[in-house]
Design a protein around this motif. Structure first.
Motif, PDB file in Angstrom:
ATOM      1  N   ARG A   3     -33.909 -95.198 -51.985  1.00 48.10           N
ATOM      2  CA  ARG A   3     -33.803 -96.091 -50.824  1.00 48.10           C
ATOM      3  C   ARG A   3     -34.383 -97.462 -51.147  1.00 48.10           C
ATOM      4  NH1 ARG A   3     -36.725 -95.272 -45.013  1.00 48.10           N
ATOM      5  NH2 ARG A   3     -36.063 -97.228 -44.135  1.00 48.10           N
ATOM      6  N   LEU A   6     -31.956 -99.432 -53.308  1.00 44.81           N
ATOM      7  CA  LEU A   6     -30.798 -99.906 -52.549  1.00 44.81           C
ATOM      8  C   LEU A   6     -31.160-101.011 -51.567  1.00 44.81           C
ATOM      9  CD1 LEU A   6     -28.996 -96.516 -51.924  1.00 44.81           C
ATOM     10  CD2 LEU A   6     -28.264 -98.359 -53.435  1.00 44.81           C
ATOM     11  N   GLU A   7     -32.389-101.016 -51.056  1.00 38.81           N
ATOM     12  CA  GLU A   7     -32.806-102.051 -50.111  1.00 38.81           C
ATOM     13  C   GLU A   7     -32.826-103.436 -50.748  1.00 38.81           C
ATOM     14  OE1 GLU A   7     -36.470-100.384 -48.640  1.00 38.81           O
ATOM     15  OE2 GLU A   7     -35.485 -99.686 -46.816  1.00 38.81           O
ATOM     16  N   VAL A  12     -30.495-100.560 -45.436  1.00 36.76           N
ATOM     17  CA  VAL A  12     -30.294 -99.144 -45.709  1.00 36.76           C
ATOM     18  C   VAL A  12     -30.933 -98.351 -44.580  1.00 36.76           C
ATOM     19  CG1 VAL A  12     -30.774 -97.236 -47.290  1.00 36.76           C
ATOM     20  CG2 VAL A  12     -30.333 -99.517 -48.204  1.00 36.76           C
ATOM     21  N   GLY A  14     -32.465 -94.891 -43.314  1.00 39.28           N
ATOM     22  CA  GLY A  14     -33.052 -93.795 -44.062  1.00 39.28           C
ATOM     23  C   GLY A  14     -34.210 -93.122 -43.374  1.00 39.28           C
ATOM     24  N   ALA A  35     -26.146-100.612 -40.894  1.00 32.60           N
ATOM     25  CA  ALA A  35     -26.426-100.471 -42.327  1.00 32.60           C
ATOM     26  C   ALA A  35     -25.219 -99.839 -43.020  1.00 32.60           C
ATOM     27  CB  ALA A  35     -27.661 -99.616 -42.541  1.00 32.60           C
ATOM     28  N   PRO A  36     -24.748-100.431 -44.106  1.00 28.23           N
ATOM     29  CA  PRO A  36     -23.589 -99.895 -44.793  1.00 28.23           C
ATOM     30  C   PRO A  36     -23.900 -98.653 -45.627  1.00 28.23           C
ATOM     31  CG  PRO A  36     -24.367-101.841 -45.924  1.00 28.23           C
ATOM     32  CD  PRO A  36     -25.189-101.699 -44.680  1.00 28.23           C
ATOM     33  N   VAL A  37     -25.197 -98.396 -45.822  1.00 25.51           N
ATOM     34  CA  VAL A  37     -25.624 -97.271 -46.665  1.00 25.51           C
ATOM     35  C   VAL A  37     -26.733 -96.511 -45.953  1.00 25.51           C
ATOM     36  CG1 VAL A  37     -26.675 -96.648 -48.878  1.00 25.51           C
ATOM     37  CG2 VAL A  37     -25.100 -98.560 -48.774  1.00 25.51           C
ATOM     38  N   ALA A  38     -26.752 -95.192 -46.130  1.00 24.56           N
ATOM     39  CA  ALA A  38     -27.837 -94.367 -45.597  1.00 24.56           C
ATOM     40  C   ALA A  38     -28.336 -93.441 -46.701  1.00 24.56           C
ATOM     41  CB  ALA A  38     -27.357 -93.549 -44.412  1.00 24.56           C
ATOM     42  N   VAL A  39     -29.651 -93.354 -46.817  1.00 24.36           N
ATOM     43  CA  VAL A  39     -30.285 -92.409 -47.739  1.00 24.36           C
ATOM     44  C   VAL A  39     -31.101 -91.473 -46.859  1.00 24.36           C
ATOM     45  CG1 VAL A  39     -31.883 -92.108 -49.648  1.00 24.36           C
ATOM     46  CG2 VAL A  39     -30.381 -94.098 -49.601  1.00 24.36           C
TER      47      VAL A  39
END
Length: 58
Positions: A3, A6-7, A12, A14, A35-39
């Protein structure tokens, strides 16, 4: 760790505080809906497929 890496690229969503149950995952996604991404850390009891894989490899 993933995470944080990616930040550096942007937002992100998460569960960085260890909230790995459904409520924690939901809260993480609601907190950063754009957020385009999730962890996400997910408790293995809620992911039957990965649990079966772990059981087979043990």
């Amino acid at each position: 760790m993933l995470r944080r890496i990616l930040e550096t690229l942007g937002q992100v969503a998460g569960t960085g505080d260890g909230a790995n149950m459904p409520d924690g995952v939901t809260a993480a996604l609601v907190a950063k809906p754009d957020a385009p991404v999730a962890v996400l850390e997910v408790d293995e009891n809620y992911v039957p497929l990965s649990r079966r894989k772990c059981d087979r490899s043990a």
